[in-house]
Design an enzyme around this catalytic site. Structure first.
Site, mmCIF file in Angstrom:
data_model
loop_
_atom_site.group_PDB
_atom_site.id
_atom_site.type_symbol
_atom_site.label_atom_id
_atom_site.label_comp_id
_atom_site.label_asym_id
_atom_site.label_seq_id
_atom_site.Cartn_x
_atom_site.Cartn_y
_atom_site.Cartn_z
ATOM 1 N N PHE A 40 -12.086 -6.525 14.059
ATOM 2 C CA PHE A 40 -10.992 -7.031 13.237
ATOM 3 C C PHE A 40 -10.646 -6.038 12.133
ATOM 4 C CE2 PHE A 40 -9.613 -9.496 9.456
ATOM 5 C CZ PHE A 40 -8.389 -9.926 9.944
ATOM 6 N N GLN A 41 -9.367 -5.691 12.040
ATOM 7 C CA GLN A 41 -8.838 -4.744 11.054
ATOM 8 C C GLN A 41 -9.529 -3.382 11.126
ATOM 9 O OE1 GLN A 41 -8.554 -6.573 7.108
ATOM 10 N NE2 GLN A 41 -6.485 -7.260 7.638
ATOM 11 N N GLU A 94 0.825 -1.224 0.000
ATOM 12 C CA GLU A 94 0.000 0.000 0.000
ATOM 13 C C GLU A 94 0.853 1.265 0.000
ATOM 14 O OE1 GLU A 94 -2.650 -3.131 2.014
ATOM 15 O OE2 GLU A 94 -0.534 -2.517 2.185
ATOM 16 N N MET A 144 24.329 9.231 2.744
ATOM 17 C CA MET A 144 24.207 10.560 3.350
ATOM 18 C C MET A 144 24.469 10.507 4.853
ATOM 19 S SD MET A 144 23.843 13.723 2.755
ATOM 20 C CE MET A 144 22.949 14.162 1.263
ATOM 21 N N LYS A 199 -17.835 -0.194 5.490
ATOM 22 C CA LYS A 199 -18.104 -1.195 4.455
ATOM 23 C C LYS A 199 -19.577 -1.248 4.073
ATOM 24 C CE LYS A 199 -17.478 -5.944 2.984
ATOM 25 N NZ LYS A 199 -16.902 -7.281 3.242
#
Length: 560
Positions: free
Chosen positions: A113-114, A51, A467, A163
């Site tokens: 959940f999630q 993602e 760097m 959802k």
């Protein structure tokens, strides 16, 4: 007509002219993905490897095209994996809409959940964000999100959708989306006249260009303004390409790794005209000593940036393009030949230098510029390679240098490169990375291979975190704490395993032929360029020092 939330979402995307989405599916967005399947001939979906890659791809697409970038992720970890990309876009004022799914309304706030409060998490790093719990509000929310992302100073907006909202039905009516109006009602005649008087009075004016000039597509107005004021130009990392790097009035980048000419000219000028720049600490060095001999005129769309980091003498608030149009109409032709010649002499005296006898990052970038004629889009990761890309490739046009300036996000460039190539299929698009950055999101090479996106990934492989090592060398007594990458990772084999072509370059003589071949193949290509571990970016300003204290490798050796 009655549509489901998922259908409304897709119709709203079509209203906005969205042709590409970067994302990754999951349970909370299954209804949306089912609808995207039905509209795959109208909206292309790019499935990234992660993602974070989707958020950076949407960002690169937006920066390179000027359109809104769109990314999509599921709830919980899917949403949190977008956070770094959203913060990157926020710091650099990139128009992006991030769409996330969440659990159903009845499960919100129950540690389901999630489930995660992604709106709460992203509140400090978005222009605005929304939680949609009612399908009847979905269309208006999406339209507002796109408008906010583009209006004034652009930035990312998050829309989190429960959802069940994507499954419920509501009335939908198509709307024609009006073009975004530029902000000019804040530009006053008094402010313009004061600015004109300051310019007229100046004997040694300097023009300092930031990312706002790129965002407002003000390159033509800027060029006219520069020649009317008759002043040398410097820019920030984000401002590159707003004024051509090939123009004789261009002095190079300003700041920590800016040119000696730019840093000394800003210190010596009597008027610094700052156009769409926010005076980042990496530009100003010691802010108390910045442009100490000059009055400062700041032109910016965001009033919050006025007097935030540096106190200015005067400001004009408004869209940079609109302000410059007005100034160009009113300004008389100035002649500052003596000052311009003085700055041009400095350019001859203080050219950028690198070791010519071995393969180096600057050499590869100069060769890439020569081969492409400068007609390429360059994306970068963050570190030494990023600074070399800013120094040694001359950007002639805006939206051709795409990099994480504000947040400094390692792992940004490859996703951004994919997004830029998708948005500009006819352009050569090259990502410049160090080996440390490339490790972070190199899985996106598989994305480029899967979709046959012909990007070129150049890795400056010095087997260290370059760097950070440079700072350890100069300021930490050469104590190389966890910056040596002394493992056996083979980027050529990895790239080939993911479906890309790959080459290793170990000496200067190999570079030109291999770069030309990489461009001609029109497939994803990775170039593993072996450079020395202790190559450094020069010039440099030490942290906390004034920019006039800029030093080169020769200065350092002379001091020793």
């Amino acid at each position: 007509m009655q549509l489901t939330g998922s259908q409304i979402l897709v119709e709203c995307l079509k209203e906005q002219g969205v042709d590409t989405i970067f994302g990754y599916p999951g349970g909370s967005v299954l209804n949306i993905y089912d609808e995207l399947y039905r509209h795959q001939d109208e909206i292309r979906h790019i499935l990234t490897s992660h993602e974070q890659g989707a958020s950076h791809a949407a960002d690169g697409y937006a920066r390179s095209t000027g359109k809104v970038g769109v990314c999509l992720a599921t709830s919980g970890p899917g949403a949190t994996n977008l956070v770094t990309g959203i913060a990157t876009a926020y710091m650099d004022s990139v128009p992006m809409v991030a769409i996330t799914g969440n659990v159903t309304v009845n499960l919100l706030g129950k540690d389901s959940f999630q489930e995660v409060d992604i709106a709460g998490i992203t509140m400090p790093i978005t222009k605005h964000n929304f939680i949609v719990k009612d399908v009847n509000k979905l269309a208006d929310t999406l339209r507002r999100a796109f408008k906010i992302a583009q209006t004034g100073r652009p930035g990312p907006v998050l829309v989190d959708i429960a959802k069940d909202v994507t499954a419920n039905k509501a009335e939908y009516m198509k709307e024609e989306i009006p073009p975004i109006e530029r902000i000019k009602d804040t530009i006053t005649e008094e402010d313009i006249n004061t600015a004109l008087a300051m310019i007229k009075e100046a004997k040694k004016p300097m023009i300092f260009v930031g990312g706002g000039a790129v965002i407002s597509d003000a390159d033509q107005e800027l060029k006219e303004f520069v020649y009317k004021v008759d002043a040398p130009v410097t820019d920030t990392l984000m401002g590159k390409g707003a004024f051509s790097g090939e123009d004789p009035y261009y002095t190079g980048m300003l700041g920590m790794h800016g040119t000696k000419t730019a840093n000394l000219s800003v210190t010596q000028c009597d008027l610094l005209i700052t156009i769409g720049a926010r005076f980042s600490d990496r530009v100003t060095g010691n802010a108390q000593k910045f442009a100490k001999n000059a009055k400062i005129l700041q032109i910016d769309i965001d009033p919050v940036e006025i007097n935030k980091n540096v106190i200015v003498s005067h400001c004009i608030i408004g869209d940079v393009k609109e302000v410059l149009k007005i100034l160009n109409d009113k300004i008389e032709q100035h002649d500052n030949k003596e000052w311009v010649n003085q700055v041009m002499e400095m350019k001859k005296q203080f050219p950028l230098k690198y070791h010519p006898e071995v393969l180096t990052g600057p050499y590869i970038l100069e060769k890439l510029y020569e081969i492409t004629g400068g007609d390429a889009i360059i994306t970068t990761e963050v570190g030494q390679h990023q600074m070399w890309s800013a120094q040694y490739f001359k950007y002639k046009k805006p939206r051709t240098f795409i990099t994480s300036g504000g947040l400094g996000t390692m792992g940004y460039g490859l996703g951004a490169c994919i997004g830029a190539k998708v948005g500009n299929p006819d352009k050569i698009v090259v990502n410049i990375a160090g080996d440390g950055c490339f490790r972070m999101n190199m899985n996106e090479i598989a994305t480029a291979a899967r979709y046959h996106i012909p990007i070129i990934q150049i890795v400056f492989n010095n087997h260290v975190l370059g760097m950070v090592r440079q700072w350890q060398s100069l300021f930490y007594g050469q104590r190389y704490s966890h910056t040596t990458l002394n493992d056996s990772v083979d980027f050529v084999k990895l790239a080939e395993a993911m479906g890309a072509k790959a080459y290793r370059i170990t000496k200067k003589e190999e570079a030109e032929e291999i770069i030309k071949e990489a461009i001609s193949l029109n497939v994803p290509v990775v170039l593993d360029c072996q450079i020395a571990s202790d190559d450094k970016v020069w010039p440099m300003v030490a942290p906390g020092a004034a920019i006039e204290e800029v030093f080169t490798e020769e200065d350092l050796q002379a001091k020793k």
